[in-house]
Design a protein around this motif. Structure first.
Motif, mmCIF file in Angstrom:
data_model
loop_
_atom_site.group_PDB
_atom_site.id
_atom_site.type_symbol
_atom_site.label_atom_id
_atom_site.label_comp_id
_atom_site.label_asym_id
_atom_site.label_seq_id
_atom_site.Cartn_x
_atom_site.Cartn_y
_atom_site.Cartn_z
ATOM 1 N N ALA A 37 -7.527 42.146 -31.616
ATOM 2 C CA ALA A 37 -6.084 41.926 -31.486
ATOM 3 C C ALA A 37 -5.799 40.797 -30.499
ATOM 4 C CB ALA A 37 -5.389 43.216 -31.058
ATOM 5 N N ALA A 38 -6.490 40.789 -29.370
ATOM 6 C CA ALA A 38 -6.274 39.736 -28.366
ATOM 7 C C ALA A 38 -6.652 38.363 -28.910
ATOM 8 C CB ALA A 38 -7.080 40.050 -27.106
ATOM 9 N N THR A 39 -7.737 38.296 -29.670
ATOM 10 C CA THR A 39 -8.167 37.023 -30.265
ATOM 11 C C THR A 39 -7.133 36.522 -31.265
ATOM 12 O OG1 THR A 39 -10.489 37.600 -29.972
ATOM 13 C CG2 THR A 39 -9.996 35.896 -31.598
ATOM 14 N N ILE A 40 -6.639 37.419 -32.106
ATOM 15 C CA ILE A 40 -5.614 37.042 -33.089
ATOM 16 C C ILE A 40 -4.351 36.583 -32.373
ATOM 17 C CG2 ILE A 40 -4.079 37.932 -34.895
ATOM 18 C CD1 ILE A 40 -6.477 39.772 -35.721
ATOM 19 N N GLN A 41 -3.935 37.328 -31.353
ATOM 20 C CA GLN A 41 -2.703 36.982 -30.640
ATOM 21 C C GLN A 41 -2.799 35.628 -29.943
ATOM 22 O OE1 GLN A 41 -2.388 40.643 -28.360
ATOM 23 N NE2 GLN A 41 -0.786 41.405 -29.716
ATOM 24 N N ALA A 42 -3.992 35.234 -29.564
ATOM 25 C CA ALA A 42 -4.178 33.952 -28.868
ATOM 26 C C ALA A 42 -4.438 32.793 -29.825
ATOM 27 C CB ALA A 42 -5.351 34.077 -27.888
ATOM 28 N N ASP A 43 -4.562 33.071 -31.118
ATOM 29 C CA ASP A 43 -4.882 32.026 -32.077
ATOM 30 C C ASP A 43 -3.729 31.023 -32.192
ATOM 31 O OD1 ASP A 43 -5.041 30.768 -34.916
ATOM 32 O OD2 ASP A 43 -6.990 31.739 -34.638
ATOM 33 N N PRO A 44 -4.029 29.724 -32.246
ATOM 34 C CA PRO A 44 -2.980 28.709 -32.374
ATOM 35 C C PRO A 44 -2.118 28.863 -33.631
ATOM 36 C CG PRO A 44 -5.103 27.686 -31.873
ATOM 37 C CD PRO A 44 -5.362 29.139 -32.124
ATOM 38 N N PHE A 45 -2.621 29.586 -34.635
ATOM 39 C CA PHE A 45 -1.814 29.841 -35.832
ATOM 40 C C PHE A 45 -0.536 30.596 -35.468
ATOM 41 C CE2 PHE A 45 -0.722 32.259 -39.711
ATOM 42 C CZ PHE A 45 -0.638 31.214 -40.614
ATOM 43 N N PHE A 46 -0.581 31.346 -34.352
ATOM 44 C CA PHE A 46 0.582 32.102 -33.872
ATOM 45 C C PHE A 46 0.996 31.547 -32.514
ATOM 46 C CE2 PHE A 46 -2.061 35.091 -36.348
ATOM 47 C CZ PHE A 46 -1.172 35.372 -37.379
ATOM 48 N N PRO A 47 1.680 30.403 -32.492
ATOM 49 C CA PRO A 47 1.975 29.735 -31.219
ATOM 50 C C PRO A 47 2.828 30.569 -30.264
ATOM 51 C CG PRO A 47 3.177 28.699 -33.017
ATOM 52 C CD PRO A 47 2.223 29.676 -33.631
ATOM 53 N N GLN A 48 3.595 31.518 -30.788
ATOM 54 C CA GLN A 48 4.416 32.377 -29.925
ATOM 55 C C GLN A 48 3.857 33.801 -29.859
ATOM 56 O OE1 GLN A 48 7.969 31.531 -32.026
ATOM 57 N NE2 GLN A 48 8.395 29.713 -30.840
ATOM 58 N N GLY A 49 2.598 33.963 -30.239
ATOM 59 C CA GLY A 49 1.984 35.284 -30.243
ATOM 60 C C GLY A 49 2.324 36.046 -31.511
ATOM 61 N N VAL A 50 1.759 37.248 -31.642
ATOM 62 C CA VAL A 50 1.980 38.044 -32.838
ATOM 63 C C VAL A 50 1.666 39.505 -32.511
ATOM 64 C CG1 VAL A 50 -0.391 37.713 -33.718
ATOM 65 C CG2 VAL A 50 1.471 38.180 -35.332
ATOM 66 N N ASN A 51 2.389 40.403 -33.115
ATOM 67 C CA ASN A 51 2.060 41.822 -33.027
ATOM 68 C C ASN A 51 0.969 42.095 -34.058
ATOM 69 O OD1 ASN A 51 4.115 42.242 -31.138
ATOM 70 N ND2 ASN A 51 5.607 42.751 -32.704
ATOM 71 N N VAL A 52 -0.021 42.874 -33.672
ATOM 72 C CA VAL A 52 -1.136 43.180 -34.570
ATOM 73 C C VAL A 52 -1.125 44.670 -34.865
ATOM 74 C CG1 VAL A 52 -3.641 43.143 -34.881
ATOM 75 C CG2 VAL A 52 -2.500 41.260 -33.660
ATOM 76 N N GLU A 53 -1.100 45.011 -36.158
ATOM 77 C CA GLU A 53 -1.122 46.405 -36.586
ATOM 78 C C GLU A 53 -2.404 46.701 -37.348
ATOM 79 O OE1 GLU A 53 2.826 45.294 -35.649
ATOM 80 O OE2 GLU A 53 1.784 44.497 -37.385
ATOM 81 N N PHE A 54 -3.064 47.786 -36.977
ATOM 82 C CA PHE A 54 -4.188 48.316 -37.736
ATOM 83 C C PHE A 54 -3.628 49.509 -38.508
ATOM 84 C CE2 PHE A 54 -6.135 46.144 -34.177
ATOM 85 C CZ PHE A 54 -7.133 45.421 -34.806
ATOM 86 N N VAL A 55 -3.794 49.492 -39.847
ATOM 87 C CA VAL A 55 -3.112 50.458 -40.704
ATOM 88 C C VAL A 55 -4.102 51.193 -41.592
ATOM 89 C CG1 VAL A 55 -1.332 50.732 -42.496
ATOM 90 C CG2 VAL A 55 -1.085 48.947 -40.740
ATOM 91 N N GLU A 56 -3.996 52.511 -41.578
ATOM 92 C CA GLU A 56 -4.732 53.356 -42.516
ATOM 93 C C GLU A 56 -3.743 53.881 -43.545
ATOM 94 O OE1 GLU A 56 -6.849 57.751 -42.748
ATOM 95 O OE2 GLU A 56 -6.703 56.773 -40.794
ATOM 96 N N VAL A 57 -4.061 53.692 -44.820
ATOM 97 C CA VAL A 57 -3.233 54.247 -45.890
ATOM 98 C C VAL A 57 -3.782 55.638 -46.196
ATOM 99 C CG1 VAL A 57 -2.415 53.977 -48.262
ATOM 100 C CG2 VAL A 57 -2.755 51.953 -46.818
ATOM 101 N N VAL A 58 -3.044 56.655 -45.775
ATOM 102 C CA VAL A 58 -3.451 58.040 -46.027
ATOM 103 C C VAL A 58 -3.142 58.397 -47.474
ATOM 104 C CG1 VAL A 58 -3.112 60.453 -45.336
ATOM 105 C CG2 VAL A 58 -3.072 58.632 -43.599
#
Length: 145
Positions: A37-58
């Motif tokens: 999540a921290a790596t994704i949030q710091a990626d330049p693709f998201f210049p203003q950051g991003v919320n990261v969700e891990f989702v399980e479809v029950v």
């Protein structure tokens, strides 16, 4: 990301979200998911950051999610994250347009209307704080702000 291939669905609910579907949330390694999540949030693709969700479809009407919010890390609840999880799941054909979304802090009922394209979030409300503040200390008569 690094040497890993990560499939994600990116979307905006008025704020940016990156949804990652997983087989079982309880099998996620906390340190690995936090680092990812921290790596994704710091990626330049998201210049203003991003919320990261891990989702399980029950099931088609039941999702479980964990959220890493930009600026604060892992959180107990995130209504826009729950909405993003449902919309991403519906777009990908993983769930229906209405489902219960379980977060560590409680469950929300999310629906995405076909007729008006609005996402509706329903859940419990509770008073979590009461207090008083003396506004005179802020010199509100000074309108220069």
């Amino acid at each position: 990301i690094g040497d890993k291939t990560v499939q994600m669905t990116c979307l905006s609910m008025g704020n940016p979200h990156c949804v990652i579907f997983v087989k079982r949330l309880y099998e996620l390694d906390e340190a690995e998911s936090a680092a990812l999540a921290a790596t994704i949030q710091a990626d330049p693709f998201f210049p203003q950051g991003v919320n990261v969700e891990f989702v399980e479809v029950v099931s088609r009407k039941h999702l479980k999610i964990l959220v890493w919010e930009r600026g604060c890390g892992k959180t107990l609840a995130c209504a826009s994250g729950a909405a993003a999880a449902l919309v991403a799941g519906a777009v990908e054909g993983r769930c229906d347009r209405t489902a219960r979304v379980d977060l560590p802090g409680g469950a929300l009922d999310i629906s995405w209307s076909e007729s008006d394209n609005h996402v509706r979030i329903t859940g419990p409300a509770a008073v979590v704080f009461e207090g008083q503040i003396d506004l005179r200390q802020f010199h509100l008569e000074d309108k220069s702000w």
